[in-house]
Design a protein around this motif. Structure first.
Motif, mmCIF file in Angstrom:
data_model
loop_
_atom_site.group_PDB
_atom_site.id
_atom_site.type_symbol
_atom_site.label_atom_id
_atom_site.label_comp_id
_atom_site.label_asym_id
_atom_site.label_seq_id
_atom_site.Cartn_x
_atom_site.Cartn_y
_atom_site.Cartn_z
ATOM 1 N N GLY A 1 -7.113 0.894 -0.497
ATOM 2 C CA GLY A 1 -6.346 1.214 0.690
ATOM 3 C C GLY A 1 -5.532 2.477 0.495
ATOM 4 N N ARG B 1 -7.553 -7.013 2.818
ATOM 5 C CA ARG B 1 -6.742 -5.840 3.130
ATOM 6 C C ARG B 1 -6.524 -5.794 4.641
ATOM 7 N N GLU C 1 1.517 4.332 3.473
ATOM 8 C CA GLU C 1 1.931 4.814 4.786
ATOM 9 C C GLU C 1 2.459 6.249 4.740
ATOM 10 N N LYS D 1 -1.189 -11.834 8.220
ATOM 11 C CA LYS D 1 -2.091 -11.037 9.036
ATOM 12 C C LYS D 1 -3.271 -11.895 9.491
ATOM 13 N N ASN E 1 -0.689 9.062 2.416
ATOM 14 C CA ASN E 1 -1.982 8.404 2.171
ATOM 15 C C ASN E 1 -2.336 8.315 0.681
ATOM 16 N N SER F 1 0.155 1.476 6.638
ATOM 17 C CA SER F 1 -0.502 1.372 5.336
ATOM 18 C C SER F 1 -1.700 0.436 5.431
ATOM 19 N N LEU F 2 -2.822 0.867 4.858
ATOM 20 C CA LEU F 2 -3.975 -0.026 4.681
ATOM 21 C C LEU F 2 -3.748 -0.730 3.352
ATOM 22 N N CYS F 3 -3.269 -1.964 3.434
ATOM 23 C CA CYS F 3 -2.631 -2.618 2.288
ATOM 24 C C CYS F 3 -3.466 -3.776 1.738
ATOM 25 N N MET G 1 -3.941 -3.611 7.906
ATOM 26 C CA MET G 1 -2.992 -2.558 8.265
ATOM 27 C C MET G 1 -1.599 -3.160 8.442
ATOM 28 N N TYR G 2 -0.605 -2.476 7.889
ATOM 29 C CA TYR G 2 0.777 -2.869 8.133
ATOM 30 C C TYR G 2 1.665 -1.635 8.034
#
Length: 330
Positions: free
Chosen positions: A253, A194, A256, A224, A259, A200-202, A196-197
């Motif tokens: 996650g 996972r 964006e 990433k 949440n 969003s914690l994806c 961040m993008y």
């Protein structure tokens, strides 16, 4: 009593295990008081769609020193049985089938490579999701029950199947944690990551050979270099459709916007088992593959076995008790 009568008179059950992470680790223990000609140990690779559909039988013929692999259509291929499998000592073996080949070996040595498309047919076209061991007179299979048990010449993992799910960042040398959870395969095993993008914690996939993670977002797969890896094995994969999320689905996650929780899903794309994210708002699973974000509505979702749901989640259209000791149910 003839030797065949001895074998047939011992009505021991089969042992069936879920094994859909692309590989399995097990031990073969011959009984020391028996000779090579007494019985032939065998195991079956079973369709992921239904654990009653045998795709391949792999048999070890110690008397003739041959290893036979037979498809569900009855097409047989044989290989020389290696010296490492002879004798009465316990053998630590591994089996892998995460790519288009089936491999069997011990330690760093591969005994045979069997291309699944060599014969074609139904067996080659279906995905392997279960392994069934025949328990007969003269041999004992020692199998570790876990959501995944995997071993190849390049991967050797000690499994603690009760270890709860948790996230770990990779070290500076990008060494994969020993307890990382295998989520699928794309030429080689994939792990769950996972990152961040765009707020969003994806959840997404980690490719060890590239030492990079990929997350799906906005129609694309994004590379990433700063990410976490999911570790622990107290988990399972449950068949899912649309937004029918099990109560104990593992939250991995957040989105964006507002949440919203994101879960971990996986599905097959072009004969690869790809890991990605599940978003209830859009009733879909999104997978990073070949630079794109692939959307699927039928998928598997990762559940946390440390959380006990009040209801009973559906495990799919084919019902089977994997711990059953009754041979009649297989």
């Amino acid at each position: 009593m003839q030797k065949n009568d001895v074998c047939m008179s011992i009505e021991l059950p089969y042992k069936l295990y879920k094994a859909d992470a692309g590989g399995f680790k097990f031990k073969l223990l011959p009984k020391k008081e028996l000779h090579e000609h007494d019985c032939q140990p065998a195991f079956h690779l079973i369709s992921k769609d239904c654990p009653h559909n045998s795709l391949y039988e792999i048999k070890l013929d110690f008397e003739n020193r041959r290893l036979y692999i037979t498809t569900g259509e009855g097409v047989a291929t044989n290989f020389a049985l290696p010296n490492e499998l002879m004798g009465s000592e316990e053998k630590d073996m591994w089996l892998s089938y995460y790519n288009e080949d089936i491999l069997l070996g011990m330690g760093n040595k591969t005994f045979f490579v069997y291309p699944r498309n060599i014969t074609g047919g139904n067996s080659a076209d279906q995905f392997i999701g279960y392994i069934k061991f025949e328990t007969n007179y003269g041999f004992e299979w020692i199998v570790r029950e876990a959501p995944q048990v995997y071993n190849t010449p390049s991967v050797s993992i000690a499994i603690n199947e009760t270890e709860n799910l948790h996230w770990l960042a990779l070290d500076q040398d990008q060494n994969l944690p020993k307890n990382a959870l295998i989520g699928g395969f794309e030429n080689t095993p994939l792990y769950i990551a996972r990152a961040m993008y765009s707020g969003s914690l994806c959840p997404g996939k980690y490719v060890p050979e590239e030492k990079k993670a990929y997350v799906p977002w906005g129609g694309r797969s994004h590379e990433k270099s700063n990410f976490q890896i999911l570790c622990g094995h107290n988990a399972d994969w449950i068949l899912c459709k649309d937004d029918n999320i099990p109560e104990n689905a593992f939250i991995a996650g957040t989105s964006e916007i507002h949440n919203e929780p994101l879960y971990i899903g996986r599905s097959f794309v072009d004969y690869n088992l790809i890991v990605g994210k599940v978003h209830m708002l859009y009733t879909s699973c999104y997978l990073p593959f070949n630079g794109d974000e692939v959307q699927v509505n039928e998928y598997e979702i990762l559940v946390d076995l440390s959380v006990k749901p009040k209801g009973i989640p559906c495990r799919g259209k084919c019902k089977v008790n994997l711990t059953c000791k009754d041979i009649s149910c297989i």
